[in-house]
Each structure stands twice: as C-alpha cells, then as structure tokens.
Design a protein around this motif. Sequence first.
Motif, PDB file in Angstrom:
ATOM      1  N   LEU A 196       0.823  -1.392   0.029  1.00  0.00           N
ATOM      2  CA  LEU A 196      -0.220  -0.032  -0.064  1.00  0.00           C
ATOM      3  C   LEU A 196       0.849   1.321  -0.026  1.00  0.00           C
ATOM      4  N   GLY A 197       0.927   2.010  -1.082  1.00  0.00           N
ATOM      5  CA  GLY A 197       1.649   3.161  -1.195  1.00  0.00           C
ATOM      6  C   GLY A 197       0.913   4.229  -2.028  1.00  0.00           C
ATOM      7  N   ASN A 198       1.481   4.968  -2.839  1.00  0.00           N
ATOM      8  CA  ASN A 198       0.766   5.750  -3.979  1.00  0.00           C
ATOM      9  C   ASN A 198      -0.049   4.880  -4.826  1.00  0.00           C
ATOM     10  N   GLY A 199       0.698   4.026  -4.908  1.00  0.00           N
ATOM     11  CA  GLY A 199       0.145   2.770  -5.916  1.00  0.00           C
ATOM     12  C   GLY A 199      -0.246   1.613  -4.878  1.00  0.00           C
ATOM     13  N   SER A 200      -1.416   0.813  -4.756  1.00  0.00           N
ATOM     14  CA  SER A 200      -1.423  -0.290  -3.894  1.00  0.00           C
ATOM     15  C   SER A 200      -1.964  -1.498  -4.704  1.00  0.00           C
ATOM     16  N   SER A 218      -6.579  15.439  -1.073  1.00  0.00           N
ATOM     17  CA  SER A 218      -5.075  14.966  -1.235  1.00  0.00           C
ATOM     18  C   SER A 218      -5.072  13.425  -1.918  1.00  0.00           C
ATOM     19  N   ASN A 219      -3.893  13.194  -2.221  1.00  0.00           N
ATOM     20  CA  ASN A 219      -3.888  11.924  -2.507  1.00  0.00           C
ATOM     21  C   ASN A 219      -2.812  11.245  -1.371  1.00  0.00           C
ATOM     22  N   ASP A 220      -2.494  12.044  -0.588  1.00  0.00           N
ATOM     23  CA  ASP A 220      -1.562  11.745   0.455  1.00  0.00           C
ATOM     24  C   ASP A 220      -2.301  11.165   1.543  1.00  0.00           C
ATOM     25  N   PHE A 221      -1.877   9.928   1.947  1.00  0.00           N
ATOM     26  CA  PHE A 221      -2.901   9.316   3.097  1.00  0.00           C
ATOM     27  C   PHE A 221      -2.732   9.986   4.505  1.00  0.00           C
ATOM     28  N   ARG A 222      -1.399  10.679   4.683  1.00  0.00           N
ATOM     29  CA  ARG A 222      -1.285  11.334   5.918  1.00  0.00           C
ATOM     30  C   ARG A 222      -2.154  12.497   5.987  1.00  0.00           C
ATOM     31  N   THR A 223      -2.392  13.346   4.990  1.00  0.00           N
ATOM     32  CA  THR A 223      -3.239  14.566   4.916  1.00  0.00           C
ATOM     33  C   THR A 223      -4.736  13.871   5.148  1.00  0.00           C
ATOM     34  N   ILE A 224      -5.015  12.870   4.477  1.00  0.00           N
ATOM     35  CA  ILE A 224      -6.401  12.372   4.380  1.00  0.00           C
ATOM     36  C   ILE A 224      -6.861  11.661   5.798  1.00  0.00           C
ATOM     37  N   GLU A 225      -5.912  11.198   6.456  1.00  0.00           N
ATOM     38  CA  GLU A 225      -6.187  10.617   7.957  1.00  0.00           C
ATOM     39  C   GLU A 225      -6.187  11.872   8.919  1.00  0.00           C
ATOM     40  N   GLU A 226      -5.364  12.827   8.605  1.00  0.00           N
ATOM     41  CA  GLU A 226      -5.506  13.779   9.711  1.00  0.00           C
ATOM     42  C   GLU A 226      -6.833  14.721   9.376  1.00  0.00           C
ATOM     43  N   THR A 248       2.851  -3.655   3.720  1.00  0.00           N
ATOM     44  CA  THR A 248       4.125  -3.082   3.297  1.00  0.00           C
ATOM     45  C   THR A 248       3.871  -1.855   2.572  1.00  0.00           C
ATOM     46  N   GLY A 249       4.674  -1.121   2.004  1.00  0.00           N
ATOM     47  CA  GLY A 249       4.639   0.153   1.308  1.00  0.00           C
ATOM     48  C   GLY A 249       4.381   1.253   2.275  1.00  0.00           C
ATOM     49  N   GLY A 250       4.521   2.518   1.808  1.00  0.00           N
ATOM     50  CA  GLY A 250       4.320   3.710   2.630  1.00  0.00           C
ATOM     51  C   GLY A 250       3.373   3.685   3.786  1.00  0.00           C
ATOM     52  N   VAL A 251       2.002   3.436   3.157  1.00  0.00           N
ATOM     53  CA  VAL A 251       0.877   3.192   4.017  1.00  0.00           C
ATOM     54  C   VAL A 251       0.787   2.335   4.742  1.00  0.00           C
ATOM     55  N   GLY A 252       0.961   1.008   4.352  1.00  0.00           N
ATOM     56  CA  GLY A 252       0.954  -0.299   4.772  1.00  0.00           C
ATOM     57  C   GLY A 252       1.984  -0.276   5.981  1.00  0.00           C
ATOM     58  N   GLU A 253       3.039   0.259   5.899  1.00  0.00           N
ATOM     59  CA  GLU A 253       4.143   0.205   7.065  1.00  0.00           C
ATOM     60  C   GLU A 253       3.918   1.318   7.898  1.00  0.00           C
ATOM     61  N   ASN A 254       3.428   2.181   7.632  1.00  0.00           N
ATOM     62  CA  ASN A 254       3.172   3.563   8.710  1.00  0.00           C
ATOM     63  C   ASN A 254       1.763   3.758   9.212  1.00  0.00           C
ATOM     64  N   SER A 255       0.552   3.234   8.329  1.00  0.00           N
ATOM     65  CA  SER A 255      -0.633   3.698   9.011  1.00  0.00           C
ATOM     66  C   SER A 255      -1.241   2.616   9.628  1.00  0.00           C
ATOM     67  N   ASP A 256      -1.212   2.822  11.217  1.00  0.00           N
ATOM     68  CA  ASP A 256      -1.912   2.021  11.995  1.00  0.00           C
ATOM     69  C   ASP A 256      -3.674   2.057  11.564  1.00  0.00           C
ATOM     70  N   LYS A 302       7.083  -0.021  15.987  1.00  0.00           N
ATOM     71  CA  LYS A 302       8.173   1.324  15.664  1.00  0.00           C
ATOM     72  C   LYS A 302       8.113   1.144  14.113  1.00  0.00           C
ATOM     73  N   ARG A 303       8.343   2.642  13.952  1.00  0.00           N
ATOM     74  CA  ARG A 303       8.447   2.910  12.277  1.00  0.00           C
ATOM     75  C   ARG A 303       9.807   2.203  11.835  1.00  0.00           C
ATOM     76  N   GLY A 304       9.637   1.642  10.668  1.00  0.00           N
ATOM     77  CA  GLY A 304      11.013   1.013   9.868  1.00  0.00           C
ATOM     78  C   GLY A 304      11.312  -0.636  10.277  1.00  0.00           C
TER      79      GLY A 304
HETATM   80  P1  ADP Z   1       5.340   4.511  -3.998  1.00  0.00           P
HETATM   81  O1  ADP Z   1       3.994   3.656  -4.226  1.00  0.00           O
HETATM   82  O2  ADP Z   1       5.349   5.653  -4.702  1.00  0.00           O
HETATM   83  O3  ADP Z   1       6.603   3.761  -3.721  1.00  0.00           O
HETATM   84  P2  ADP Z   1       5.357   4.824  -0.962  1.00  0.00           P
HETATM   85  O4  ADP Z   1       5.175   3.228  -0.661  1.00  0.00           O
HETATM   86  O5  ADP Z   1       6.396   5.558  -0.657  1.00  0.00           O
HETATM   87  O6  ADP Z   1       5.073   5.163  -2.369  1.00  0.00           O
HETATM   88  O7  ADP Z   1       4.032   5.369  -0.245  1.00  0.00           O
HETATM   89  C1  ADP Z   1       3.642   6.712  -0.253  1.00  0.00           C
HETATM   90  C2  ADP Z   1       2.437   6.947   0.656  1.00  0.00           C
HETATM   91  O8  ADP Z   1       2.624   6.526   1.811  1.00  0.00           O
HETATM   92  C3  ADP Z   1       2.081   8.274   0.490  1.00  0.00           C
HETATM   93  O9  ADP Z   1       0.480   8.403   0.302  1.00  0.00           O
HETATM   94  C4  ADP Z   1       2.055   8.799   2.035  1.00  0.00           C
HETATM   95  O10 ADP Z   1       1.199   9.558   2.154  1.00  0.00           O
HETATM   96  C5  ADP Z   1       1.708   7.590   2.737  1.00  0.00           C
HETATM   97  N1  ADP Z   1       2.491   7.355   4.146  1.00  0.00           N
HETATM   98  C6  ADP Z   1       3.801   7.610   4.682  1.00  0.00           C
HETATM   99  N2  ADP Z   1       3.724   7.874   6.058  1.00  0.00           N
HETATM  100  C7  ADP Z   1       2.462   7.767   6.221  1.00  0.00           C
HETATM  101  C8  ADP Z   1       1.979   7.554   7.551  1.00  0.00           C
HETATM  102  N3  ADP Z   1       2.728   7.861   8.616  1.00  0.00           N
HETATM  103  N4  ADP Z   1       0.658   7.461   7.657  1.00  0.00           N
HETATM  104  C9  ADP Z   1      -0.004   7.243   6.649  1.00  0.00           C
HETATM  105  N5  ADP Z   1       0.284   7.301   5.322  1.00  0.00           N
HETATM  106  C10 ADP Z   1       1.726   7.498   5.077  1.00  0.00           C
END
Ligand code: ADP
Length: 399
Positions: free
Chosen positions: A207-211, A279-287, A327-335, A361-363
């Motif tokens: 789960l990232g920009n593309g999922s 936004s397309n950014d999940f951080r902004t969407i969640e906030e 996994t991915g930016g969203v999968g790794e970071n969005s609880d 923990k992150r990462g």
């Molecule tokens: P790509 O698919 O381009 O490789 P990434 O796997 O890096 O992208 O994921 C990018 C996405 O991860 C963005 O939408 C970003 O908002 C999201 N992201 C990063 N950190 C967090 C977080 N802490 N909570 C929610 N979403 C997050």
Amino acid sequence: MKVLVLNCGSSSVKYRLYDDDEQLAEGLLEKIGTGEAQLNHTVAGRKKEVSVHEILEHRTGIELILKTLVDADKGVLKSIDDIEAVGHRVVHGAEAFSQSTLITPEVVAKIEECIDIAPLHNPPNLAGIYAISELLPKVPQVAVFDTAFHQTMPERAYMYAIPYVFYTQYHIRKYGFHGISHQYVSHEAASLLGKPLEDLRIITCHLGNGSSVTAVDHGRSVDSSMGFTPLEGLPMGTRSGDIDPAVPLYIMGKEELNLQQINALLNKHSGVLGISGISNDFRTIEEEASKGDRRAALALEVFCYRLKKYIGSYIAAMNGADAVVFTGGVGENSDVVRDMATRDMEFLGLELDREKNRTKKRGEAAEISTASSRIRILVVPTNEELLIARDTRRIVTSR
Ligand code: ADP
C-alpha cells in the motif's frame, strides 16, 4: 560484489549502490527534462547532498549519477570500473519474462515489444538500459521485472471475460504489478514466521501511492489485484481501482471526454484524491478525517473496505491463509489503515492486536496479531532495490 540498482521513471532516476547486501549510497534525480533537475545523493553517515543541474534526458542524468559516485568528496567509489553489475527495475515483462534476466540484445528487443502495453513505464526503463550500455559497455546488466513474480497466476485468475481474441491478438490479460515487493515481503514474512515459504499461504498488501494485494500460495503468486495496467484493484492515491466498466463510458458521453481525458480522470484525479477532494497523501487524508472532514473519512473508509474485501477473497482463493502482510508507505506506517482493513474478521481467524498495531516502531518488521489469531498479521518494510541487487548478483555470478 558492487551492484548499481537503477529505477528509471519518466522524469526521475532512483539509484542505490550495494556492496553485496550493504548499501553504500542512494539517491534520486528528479525533474529530468528541465534546466533544474535536482539530485539528492546520500551516503550512510554523511550529510545529504542536494544539487541542481540542467539534465535534458536520462543518459546525461545517469552520467551525472556515475560521476557523483566517484566524486572525491561526495563519492564512494575510487573508479567507475568498481561497478561490477547494474540491475534495472523494468515494469512490464508481459508473458515474455517470468524471472529476472541477463540483458542481451534479444532481451532488449523483447522489452521494446512490451512498450505497446506499457507505454508510460517501459520507455524510461529502456532509457536506463541504453545509457548504461553506452557509458559502461563492459558491465553486465540484469532486468528485474515487476510483472515476473505474477507469471505463476493460473489462467482462471488472469483471463478477462471478454472475447478471447483480444488475449491472443493484443495480449489483454491480468499481469499484476509490484511483483518485486510482493516477492520480497513474502520471503521476509516466511523468515519472520520461521517457516519455509513453500509451506505458507500469504496475502501481501503493498500500500503506497499505488497499491496492490497478492495471494502468495506456497511461494507462488496465484492472484493479484492490479491487472492489464496498474489501474485495476484497490482505489489508490489518484487511481480509481476497480470500477464498473460502464462508468467511464457514461462519463465520456456526458462530459464529451476523449480517450486521453478519461484516462487522466481515472489515473490522476480519482482514488482517495477524487473522493476527498483534498489530497492523494494518506497522511493528509487521515489528519483531515480525524478533524471531522466527512469526505476524507469516506475516502479512507472506501479504501479500507475494498482492501478488506480483497483480503477476504484471497483467503477464499487459497482455501485459508497463514499470514497477512502489510508493506509500502501506507502499509508500513498507517496503523489506522491496518486497523480498519482487518476489523470484524475474527470469524476468519484474523485478529489484530490493537496495542501492538498502534505502538509498532517505524521502519521495523513486527507481528501485530493477537496470540490467538489463526492468521498472523505482520508489517514488513519492503526493499525492492535489495531484491534487484540480489537477483543481479545471482544472475551475473552464475553466468
Ligand atoms: P510509492 O508507491 O510511490 O513507492 P510509498 O510506498 O513511498 O509510495 O508510499 C507513499 C504513501 O505513503 C503516501 O501516500 C504517504 O502519504 C503514505 N505514508 C507515508 N507515511 C505515512 C503515515 N505515517 N501514515 C499514513 N500514510 C503514510
């Protein structure tokens, strides 16, 4: 062995230099095609270097990256001859490639043939291959495909229910993408679980920009949510994902849109951006959702509900599952996403430990299911570049 990994996009080049599994340097060159291309170059333990250049095409961009790698101050190599192999991420290998491959003129020709079905992705990947062939002519190159891992999908999973002639004539079928990541995290998950991958049924959620979500049955991809293109499947940052195919036709009629415009609407203006309008950014969407924005909350709910349905359907496809991996930016970071997507699935034996999920923990890789959950839930950071480096090393040394 020193391996340079290149991931060339339409206006960017991501790179990493490895010595075996150790990362020596990484960077990103953006805005290729302009007078203000920006190079971010990072070496472990040193300050990040940022510089701006006129870079009009990939070849000069890659030349700049190679120069930076041997630079007396910024570099990590004594000589460019220290690079022993180059691994390229190639998005589309169609049915021609079911594994990573040493690049030969015949392989290049086959990747060129795939341009027809991957017009946005394969040309920049090829630009990277042409550039290295010119700049480092003696260095062996390997192509690692995003589609290759999914070539094990059975026909019943990849055929679309349209006239068969479109499969034979135009190669229209489901291919699946993010294969490098799905393959990497399924291996990592198996080692975390202390079991051979060949004994496990794993659902990997990148789960990232593309999922995309993949059913990995005993180490083989048997289904994946992306399709002929990366537009199918989950809704994404800006992509619609699954949709009634009649909807774009209807909108085209109503709004008098042409092919290019409807393509842009579904790929660039839809997904969580389209629903939320924010936004397309999940951080902004969640906030914004947490502050009470109704459409941001809806976007998040749609995304997580569809993800939950994919997880459920892949449990059905594999007659059960041993683990679900995020996994991915969203999968790794969005609880929040992990929680919403796995809620109310106890009847299937899937139970999230909310506390472990929240405090992960992150990462770091972690297990976030309860002790009694029959299906384990894991978070595994992806590392596509490392898999590309390893495949490149393996193929080059076994020549
Ligand atoms: P790509 O698919 O381009 O490789 P990434 O796997 O890096 O992208 O994921 C990018 C996405 O991860 C963005 O939408 C970003 O908002 C999201 N992201 C990063 N950190 C967090 C977080 N802490 N909570 C929610 N979403 C997050």
